[in-house]
Design a protein around this motif. Structure first.
Motif, PDB file in Angstrom:
ATOM      1  N   GLY A   1      19.342  16.964  -1.742  1.00 54.21           N
ATOM      2  CA  GLY A   1      19.771  15.600  -1.478  1.00 54.21           C
ATOM      3  C   GLY A   1      18.603  14.632  -1.404  1.00 54.21           C
ATOM      4  N   TYR A   2      17.499  15.079  -0.777  1.00 59.03           N
ATOM      5  CA  TYR A   2      16.321  14.215  -0.688  1.00 59.03           C
ATOM      6  C   TYR A   2      15.738  13.957  -2.066  1.00 59.03           C
ATOM      7  CZ  TYR A   2      11.570  12.665   0.116  1.00 59.03           C
ATOM      8  OH  TYR A   2      10.403  11.954   0.068  1.00 59.03           O
ATOM      9  N   ARG A   3      15.668  14.999  -2.877  1.00 59.47           N
ATOM     10  CA  ARG A   3      15.080  14.829  -4.215  1.00 59.47           C
ATOM     11  C   ARG A   3      15.864  13.815  -5.039  1.00 59.47           C
ATOM     12  NH1 ARG A   3      10.102  15.571  -6.414  1.00 59.47           N
ATOM     13  NH2 ARG A   3      10.279  15.616  -8.676  1.00 59.47           N
ATOM     14  N   ALA A   4      17.191  13.910  -4.998  1.00 64.60           N
ATOM     15  CA  ALA A   4      18.016  12.964  -5.749  1.00 64.60           C
ATOM     16  C   ALA A   4      17.843  11.548  -5.221  1.00 64.60           C
ATOM     17  CB  ALA A   4      19.482  13.385  -5.677  1.00 64.60           C
ATOM     18  N   ALA A   5      17.780  11.401  -3.888  1.00 63.05           N
ATOM     19  CA  ALA A   5      17.616  10.071  -3.297  1.00 63.05           C
ATOM     20  C   ALA A   5      16.233   9.506  -3.607  1.00 63.05           C
ATOM     21  CB  ALA A   5      17.839  10.146  -1.792  1.00 63.05           C
ATOM     22  N   TRP A   6      15.207  10.360  -3.575  1.00 62.76           N
ATOM     23  CA  TRP A   6      13.843   9.904  -3.902  1.00 62.76           C
ATOM     24  C   TRP A   6      13.763   9.416  -5.349  1.00 62.76           C
ATOM     25  CZ3 TRP A   6      10.444  12.166  -7.509  1.00 62.76           C
ATOM     26  CH2 TRP A   6       9.172  11.594  -7.540  1.00 62.76           C
ATOM     27  N   GLN A   7      14.393  10.141  -6.258  1.00 66.79           N
ATOM     28  CA  GLN A   7      14.382   9.718  -7.659  1.00 66.79           C
ATOM     29  C   GLN A   7      15.053   8.353  -7.819  1.00 66.79           C
ATOM     30  OE1 GLN A   7      16.303  13.121  -9.443  1.00 66.79           O
ATOM     31  NE2 GLN A   7      14.361  14.150  -9.886  1.00 66.79           N
ATOM     32  N   GLN A   8      16.108   8.106  -7.056  1.00 65.32           N
ATOM     33  CA  GLN A   8      16.769   6.808  -7.103  1.00 65.32           C
ATOM     34  C   GLN A   8      15.851   5.721  -6.566  1.00 65.32           C
ATOM     35  OE1 GLN A   8      19.577   5.921  -8.543  1.00 65.32           O
ATOM     36  NE2 GLN A   8      19.319   3.786  -7.904  1.00 65.32           N
ATOM     37  N   VAL A   9      15.127   6.037  -5.501  1.00 66.97           N
ATOM     38  CA  VAL A   9      14.171   5.081  -4.941  1.00 66.97           C
ATOM     39  C   VAL A   9      13.125   4.705  -5.975  1.00 66.97           C
ATOM     40  CG1 VAL A   9      12.285   4.813  -3.276  1.00 66.97           C
ATOM     41  CG2 VAL A   9      14.481   5.723  -2.525  1.00 66.97           C
ATOM     42  N   VAL A  10      12.528   5.704  -6.628  1.00 64.65           N
ATOM     43  CA  VAL A  10      11.474   5.443  -7.601  1.00 64.65           C
ATOM     44  C   VAL A  10      12.001   4.607  -8.760  1.00 64.65           C
ATOM     45  CG1 VAL A  10       9.888   6.514  -9.249  1.00 64.65           C
ATOM     46  CG2 VAL A  10      10.139   7.482  -6.961  1.00 64.65           C
ATOM     47  N   ALA A  11      13.225   4.892  -9.187  1.00 64.92           N
ATOM     48  CA  ALA A  11      13.822   4.084 -10.265  1.00 64.92           C
ATOM     49  C   ALA A  11      13.967   2.628  -9.832  1.00 64.92           C
ATOM     50  CB  ALA A  11      15.177   4.671 -10.661  1.00 64.92           C
TER      51      ALA A  11
ATOM     52  N   GLY B   1       0.795  -1.213   0.000  1.00 66.44           N
ATOM     53  CA  GLY B   1       0.000   0.000   0.000  1.00 66.44           C
ATOM     54  C   GLY B   1       0.829   1.266   0.000  1.00 66.44           C
ATOM     55  N   LEU B   2       2.015   1.228   0.601  1.00 68.40           N
ATOM     56  CA  LEU B   2       2.869   2.414   0.669  1.00 68.40           C
ATOM     57  C   LEU B   2       3.651   2.654  -0.618  1.00 68.40           C
ATOM     58  CD1 LEU B   2       4.183   1.952   4.300  1.00 68.40           C
ATOM     59  CD2 LEU B   2       2.919   3.948   3.455  1.00 68.40           C
ATOM     60  N   ASP B   3       3.772   1.640  -1.459  1.00 67.58           N
ATOM     61  CA  ASP B   3       4.526   1.776  -2.708  1.00 67.58           C
ATOM     62  C   ASP B   3       4.009   2.948  -3.537  1.00 67.58           C
ATOM     63  OD1 ASP B   3       6.254   0.045  -4.968  1.00 67.58           O
ATOM     64  OD2 ASP B   3       4.550   1.132  -5.789  1.00 67.58           O
ATOM     65  N   GLY B   4       2.704   3.007  -3.736  1.00 62.67           N
ATOM     66  CA  GLY B   4       2.129   4.085  -4.541  1.00 62.67           C
ATOM     67  C   GLY B   4       2.325   5.442  -3.909  1.00 62.67           C
ATOM     68  N   ALA B   5       2.261   5.504  -2.572  1.00 59.17           N
ATOM     69  CA  ALA B   5       2.464   6.773  -1.884  1.00 59.17           C
ATOM     70  C   ALA B   5       3.889   7.287  -2.081  1.00 59.17           C
ATOM     71  CB  ALA B   5       2.156   6.604  -0.396  1.00 59.17           C
ATOM     72  N   VAL B   6       4.868   6.380  -2.063  1.00 53.98           N
ATOM     73  CA  VAL B   6       6.262   6.782  -2.288  1.00 53.98           C
ATOM     74  C   VAL B   6       6.436   7.295  -3.710  1.00 53.98           C
ATOM     75  CG1 VAL B   6       8.633   5.922  -2.501  1.00 53.98           C
ATOM     76  CG2 VAL B   6       7.232   5.282  -0.522  1.00 53.98           C
ATOM     77  N   ARG B   7       5.868   6.603  -4.671  1.00 59.71           N
ATOM     78  CA  ARG B   7       5.991   7.032  -6.067  1.00 59.71           C
ATOM     79  C   ARG B   7       5.377   8.410  -6.284  1.00 59.71           C
ATOM     80  NH1 ARG B   7       6.913   2.502  -9.626  1.00 59.71           N
ATOM     81  NH2 ARG B   7       6.957   0.544  -8.458  1.00 59.71           N
ATOM     82  N   CYS B   8       4.312   8.712  -5.526  1.00 63.35           N
ATOM     83  CA  CYS B   8       3.648  10.015  -5.654  1.00 63.35           C
ATOM     84  C   CYS B   8       4.256  11.060  -4.733  1.00 63.35           C
ATOM     85  CB  CYS B   8       2.163   9.870  -5.345  1.00 63.35           C
ATOM     86  SG  CYS B   8       1.267   8.794  -6.457  1.00 63.35           S
ATOM     87  N   ALA B   9       5.325  10.708  -4.025  1.00 59.77           N
ATOM     88  CA  ALA B   9       6.033  11.627  -3.126  1.00 59.77           C
ATOM     89  C   ALA B   9       5.125  12.163  -2.028  1.00 59.77           C
ATOM     90  CB  ALA B   9       6.661  12.777  -3.916  1.00 59.77           C
ATOM     91  N   GLN B  10       4.229  11.325  -1.507  1.00 58.70           N
ATOM     92  CA  GLN B  10       3.366  11.758  -0.416  1.00 58.70           C
ATOM     93  C   GLN B  10       4.192  11.923   0.856  1.00 58.70           C
ATOM     94  OE1 GLN B  10      -0.125   9.323   0.072  1.00 58.70           O
ATOM     95  NE2 GLN B  10      -0.681   9.459  -2.080  1.00 58.70           N
TER      96      GLN B  10
END
Length: 536
Positions: free
Chosen positions: A353-363, A260-269
């Motif tokens: 730094g967070y934005r770059a790390a989040w993009q890596q997570v989504v990839a 359930g949290l996967d979609g929230a991470v992809r949407c940067a909630q």
């Protein structure tokens, strides 16, 4: 992600709606609303991965809420509904918002039209004295075409493209099977759960029965079962009170939460990275703490992959924590030096730094490695590799498991406190923190499936361990923050005034670490009490 709302409804089968709905407590009157003619196309993978999880995706015209709808289960009667306008995607393509949000369930498989439903809906609205709609009771006459695939679809893509539309004419490689039925629905609007129960009793007295179908799509496709909500499954080790059942209940609940949290991470909630990281850690802790119950040939590799996921999420989470921590510490800096420039520099640095790390997570969430992890988790919960000892009584087993985790935590903490100040002690304290977390998670994840008296003792045990690892966490956060401040000060473009401010922050963090260390002996004594591990 479009408009979201929680929908609470129940479905019924039977001959006809009864009279007397206006006599229900709190209902002042009923109103016949305009009938609706609804035309909906439902999408799923060829092996119905969404439906198995109780999820539906449709494109519907007609009625008051035409558009794209995704519905995800929240509980027995409730679902989360996400609504997008019809223009969010063409008729041949599921909206990208939906394919992204549901990627943890589809795992790269293409979404195809699986059914076409036409519904004539008659509506009765139950109103209170102010004219608010408490409930809407509907009679739905449904004509359905289910598409049975006779050949593989065109090569699937990650875009969400579907087979040929309109679905009223079966696409190439499919054949349609027609069916029809009448069903009744009761949907809460401004009413209470009590009103829903009273309506249920009235319908039952009139001969209506709960529908065996969780959704219209399930009815059209003849699929009654879904696998949602962390419920028990066969093969958990026998009796409800067995150790295997209790532990697997916790594992399933955390797996459902991870998906359930996967979609929230992809949407940067907000806070989604943090929550998904916690969930991955909880799952790994369960597998490690209860490894005696499992075939370790399956549980150990799965725990290793969960560690990879938690570390991946940790790269982004650490940036969030440092930003909040350092900005929060600015009160210790003399006022002339903490005006906007310093605050902005810290915020900008860690936001980047967070934005770059989040993009890596989504990839990585689109990678084969991640999808394989989800497949393995699903297989683990569907077919638990439990050993014979999983049949033991849960209370007896948990008493031993909690005592082992207690000894492990205290042993690591004592070793750390006996170590001289420096990096070696910092690392030892961090190891003690991780042990306390595992002990806490072991107790917390067993609570929902335990009897009341056992759950109370588990709650107390988890609370003591939580307080301990929170203070150890403060100490560890201080260590990380001090190193981050040194790195900021050493940057070539650092303002000399900011360098001084970083030094002030460094000292504030050192004092915070000392305060945490001073609190540890008392917390250790409270966490060491033997009665915490005695199960009633």
């Amino acid at each position: 992600m479009g408009r979201e709302q929680t929908e609470t409804e129940r479905k019924y089968a039977g001959p006809a709606l009864p009279v007397g709905l206006e006599n229900l407590p709190g209902v002042a009157s009923t109103r016949r609303a305009e009938p609706h003619d609804l035309d909906a196309v439902y999408y799923d993978t060829s092996d119905l991965r969404l439906l198995r999880r109780g999820i539906t995706v449709r494109r519907r015209t007609g009625g008051s809420d035409a558009g794209w709808h995704a519905k995800l289960p929240l509980g027995a009667d409730s679902r989360q509904e996400v609504h997008l306008p019809l223009g969010a995607a063409g008729q041949c393509q599921v909206p990208a918002d939906f394919t992204g949000r549901l990627a943890a369930y589809t795992r790269g498989a293409v979404l195809l039209p699986v059914a076409h439903l036409r519904t004539h809906r008659r509506r009765a609205q139950l109103l209170d004295a102010q004219g608010r709609i408490l409930e809407e009771v509907t009679e739905d006459r449904v004509a359905a075409q289910a598409f049975e695939r006779t050949a593989d679809p065109a090569a699937p893509t990650r875009s969400g493209k579907s087979a040929t539309w309109p679905p009223a004419e079966a696409a190439e490689g499919t054949r349609a099977q027609a069916s029809g039925w009448t069903e009744f629905e009761v949907e809460l609007e401004h009413g209470t759960q009590e009103l829903l129960e009273q309506t249920d009793a009235l319908l039952a007295a009139a001969g209506l029965t709960p529908s065996p179908w969780p959704s219209k799509l399930a009815h059209a496709l003849g699929r009654t079962g879904t696998r949602q909500g962390g419920t028990a499954a066969a093969g958990d080790g026998g009796e409800t009170r067995s150790a295997g059942n209790v532990v697997m209940h916790g594992v399933r609940a955390q797996c459902d939460r991870l998906l359930g949290l996967d979609g929230a991470v992809r949407c940067a909630q907000e806070d989604s990275i943090h929550q998904m990281r916690i969930t991955a850690r909880r799952l790994r802790s369960l597998l490690k703490a209860h490894r005696r119950l499992f075939d370790t040939c399956r549980s150990t590799p799965l725990a290793d992959q969960l560690r990879w996921l938690a570390r991946l999420l940790g790269e982004a989470r650490d940036q969030e924590v440092l930003a909040d921590q350092l900005v929060g510490d600015l009160a210790a800096v003399p006022a002339p030096m903490r005006e906007g420039a310093l605050r902005a520099r810290i915020t900008e640095h860690y936001t980047r730094g967070y934005r770059a790390a989040w993009q890596q997570v989504v990839a990585e969430l689109d990678s084969a490695r991640y999808f394989t992890l989800l497949d393995d988790l699903e297989d683990f919960t569907d077919h638990p590799p439990l050993r014979r000892r999983a049949r033991r009584d849960a209370g007896d087993y948990l008493e031993g498991a909690l005592r082992r985790q207690q000894r492990r935590t205290l042993g690591r903490l004592d070793k750390a406190l006996d170590t001289g100040a420096g990096p070696a002690r910092d690392e030892a304290l961090h190891r003690a923190r991780k042990a306390a977390k595992r002990a806490r998670y072991t107790a917390e994840c067993a609570q929902p499936a335990s009897v009341h008296s056992t759950a109370k003792r588990l709650h107390k045990y988890a609370g003591r361990m939580k307080k301990l690892h929170k203070v150890l966490g403060d100490q560890h956060d201080s260590v990380v923050a001090r190193q981050a401040l040194v790195d900021l000060a050493e940057q070539a473009d650092a303002d000399p005034r900011h360098v001084f401010a970083y030094g002030v922050l460094h000292e504030a963090e050192r004092r915070a670490a000392d305060d945490a260390l001073d609190r540890l002996p008392r917390l250790r004594r409270r966490a060491a009490r033997r009665k915490l591990t005695r199960m009633p």
